[in-house]
Write a protein that holds these residues in place. Structure first.
Motif, PDB file in Angstrom:
ATOM      1  N   GLY A  59      -3.418 -32.769   6.732  1.00 49.33           N
ATOM      2  CA  GLY A  59      -2.128 -32.704   7.413  1.00 49.33           C
ATOM      3  C   GLY A  59      -1.155 -33.734   6.869  1.00 49.33           C
ATOM      4  N   ASP A  60      -1.636 -34.951   6.628  1.00 52.69           N
ATOM      5  CA  ASP A  60      -0.785 -35.994   6.050  1.00 52.69           C
ATOM      6  C   ASP A  60      -0.255 -35.573   4.685  1.00 52.69           C
ATOM      7  OD1 ASP A  60      -1.303 -37.593   8.270  1.00 52.69           O
ATOM      8  OD2 ASP A  60      -2.765 -38.864   7.217  1.00 52.69           O
ATOM      9  N   LEU A  61      -1.139 -35.029   3.846  1.00 56.30           N
ATOM     10  CA  LEU A  61      -0.729 -34.616   2.497  1.00 56.30           C
ATOM     11  C   LEU A  61       0.250 -33.448   2.540  1.00 56.30           C
ATOM     12  CD1 LEU A  61      -4.118 -34.954   0.593  1.00 56.30           C
ATOM     13  CD2 LEU A  61      -2.123 -36.489   0.479  1.00 56.30           C
ATOM     14  N   LEU A  62       0.024 -32.506   3.449  1.00 61.09           N
ATOM     15  CA  LEU A  62       0.948 -31.380   3.581  1.00 61.09           C
ATOM     16  C   LEU A  62       2.328 -31.853   4.018  1.00 61.09           C
ATOM     17  CD1 LEU A  62      -1.472 -28.756   5.134  1.00 61.09           C
ATOM     18  CD2 LEU A  62      -0.366 -28.604   2.890  1.00 61.09           C
ATOM     19  N   HIS A  63       2.375 -32.801   4.927  1.00 66.84           N
ATOM     20  CA  HIS A  63       3.668 -33.343   5.361  1.00 66.84           C
ATOM     21  C   HIS A  63       4.342 -34.126   4.240  1.00 66.84           C
ATOM     22  CE1 HIS A  63       3.257 -33.034  10.015  1.00 66.84           C
ATOM     23  NE2 HIS A  63       3.148 -31.887   9.398  1.00 66.84           N
ATOM     24  N   LYS A  64       3.560 -34.880   3.498  1.00 66.76           N
ATOM     25  CA  LYS A  64       4.120 -35.608   2.357  1.00 66.76           C
ATOM     26  C   LYS A  64       4.755 -34.627   1.373  1.00 66.76           C
ATOM     27  CE  LYS A  64       2.969 -38.719  -1.421  1.00 66.76           C
ATOM     28  NZ  LYS A  64       1.918 -39.491  -2.091  1.00 66.76           N
ATOM     29  N   ALA A  65       4.023 -33.567   1.045  1.00 65.75           N
ATOM     30  CA  ALA A  65       4.539 -32.564   0.105  1.00 65.75           C
ATOM     31  C   ALA A  65       5.770 -31.872   0.669  1.00 65.75           C
ATOM     32  CB  ALA A  65       3.454 -31.550  -0.231  1.00 65.75           C
ATOM     33  N   ALA A  66       5.759 -31.574   1.970  1.00 65.30           N
ATOM     34  CA  ALA A  66       6.894 -30.880   2.595  1.00 65.30           C
ATOM     35  C   ALA A  66       8.176 -31.693   2.469  1.00 65.30           C
ATOM     36  CB  ALA A  66       6.593 -30.595   4.066  1.00 65.30           C
ATOM     37  N   GLY A  67       8.061 -33.012   2.456  1.00 61.53           N
ATOM     38  CA  GLY A  67       9.232 -33.864   2.361  1.00 61.53           C
ATOM     39  C   GLY A  67       9.645 -34.215   0.938  1.00 61.53           C
ATOM     40  N   HIS A  68       8.913 -33.719  -0.026  1.00 61.71           N
ATOM     41  CA  HIS A  68       9.199 -34.056  -1.431  1.00 61.71           C
ATOM     42  C   HIS A  68      10.418 -33.291  -1.928  1.00 61.71           C
ATOM     43  CE1 HIS A  68       8.607 -34.535  -5.763  1.00 61.71           C
ATOM     44  NE2 HIS A  68       7.817 -35.556  -5.460  1.00 61.71           N
ATOM     45  N   ARG A  69      11.209 -33.923  -2.765  1.00 63.09           N
ATOM     46  CA  ARG A  69      12.440 -33.315  -3.277  1.00 63.09           C
ATOM     47  C   ARG A  69      12.185 -32.081  -4.129  1.00 63.09           C
ATOM     48  NH1 ARG A  69      12.993 -34.534  -8.541  1.00 63.09           N
ATOM     49  NH2 ARG A  69      11.796 -36.282  -9.341  1.00 63.09           N
ATOM     50  N   LEU A  70      11.007 -31.938  -4.701  1.00 63.86           N
ATOM     51  CA  LEU A  70      10.703 -30.776  -5.530  1.00 63.86           C
ATOM     52  C   LEU A  70      10.190 -29.572  -4.728  1.00 63.86           C
ATOM     53  CD1 LEU A  70       8.949 -32.436  -8.604  1.00 63.86           C
ATOM     54  CD2 LEU A  70      11.301 -31.599  -8.437  1.00 63.86           C
ATOM     55  N   MET A  71       9.958 -29.759  -3.435  1.00 64.37           N
ATOM     56  CA  MET A  71       9.419 -28.677  -2.617  1.00 64.37           C
ATOM     57  C   MET A  71      10.565 -27.799  -2.106  1.00 64.37           C
ATOM     58  SD  MET A  71       6.667 -27.239  -1.331  1.00 64.37           S
ATOM     59  CE  MET A  71       5.342 -28.412  -1.325  1.00 64.37           C
ATOM     60  N   PRO A  72      10.587 -26.514  -2.526  1.00 60.95           N
ATOM     61  CA  PRO A  72      11.628 -25.600  -2.037  1.00 60.95           C
ATOM     62  C   PRO A  72      11.551 -25.443  -0.511  1.00 60.95           C
ATOM     63  CG  PRO A  72      10.459 -24.654  -3.914  1.00 60.95           C
ATOM     64  CD  PRO A  72       9.696 -25.874  -3.487  1.00 60.95           C
ATOM     65  N   GLY A  73      12.695 -25.211   0.101  1.00 61.00           N
ATOM     66  CA  GLY A  73      12.819 -25.172   1.555  1.00 61.00           C
ATOM     67  C   GLY A  73      11.824 -24.305   2.291  1.00 61.00           C
TER      68      GLY A  73
END
Length: 99
Positions: A59-73
Motif C-alpha cells: 500500500g505504501d509503494l502504491l501510494h508513492k507511485a500514485a504521487g509520482h510525476r511520471l504516473m498518468p492521472g
C-alpha cells in the motif's frame, strides 16, 4: 476473466493490472518495483493471500507511485485505490486476497 482484489468494489482485468505494472515500474525504484512485480508484471495467474504487514508495505509503494510525476492521472487513481485497499485490510489485521 477479472481479478478480484479484496477491498476493491469490482474486479480488474489481468490486462489492466499488467498495464498498471508498467507505470509502476517507471514510478518506483528498481528495488521497490521488484517487491511489486509478482503481482503486476503480467504473470499473476493464481490466488494469493498477502499478510497484513506486507499488504501495508505494498500500500505504501502504491501510494508513492500514485504521487509520482511520471504516473498518468487515471493510473494514479487506480494505484491509490489499490493502496487504500491494501492499507484497509492491513489495518484490519486481515490478509489482502487476490484471486
Amino acid at each position: 476473466m477479472g481479478i478480484s482484489i479484496s477491498g476493491l468494489p469490482s474486479t480488474r482485468s489481468a490486462l489492466t493490472i499488467s498495464n498498471l505494472g508498467r507505470h509502476l515500474a517507471h514510478a518506483l525504484s528498481s528495488g521497490e518495483w521488484r517487491e511489486l512485480a509478482p503481482l503486476f508484471d503480467g504473470t499473476f495467474a493464481d490466488t494469493v493471500s498477502i499478510p497484513p504487514r506486507r499488504a501495508a508495505r505494498i500500500g505504501d509503494l502504491l501510494h508513492k507511485a500514485a504521487g509520482h510525476r511520471l504516473m498518468p492521472g487515471e493510473w494514479a487513481t487506480l494505484a491509490a485505490e489499490m493502496g487504500n485497499a491494501a492499507h484497509q485490510t492491513a489495518r484490519a489485521g486481515k490478509h489482502w486476497e487476490w484471486s
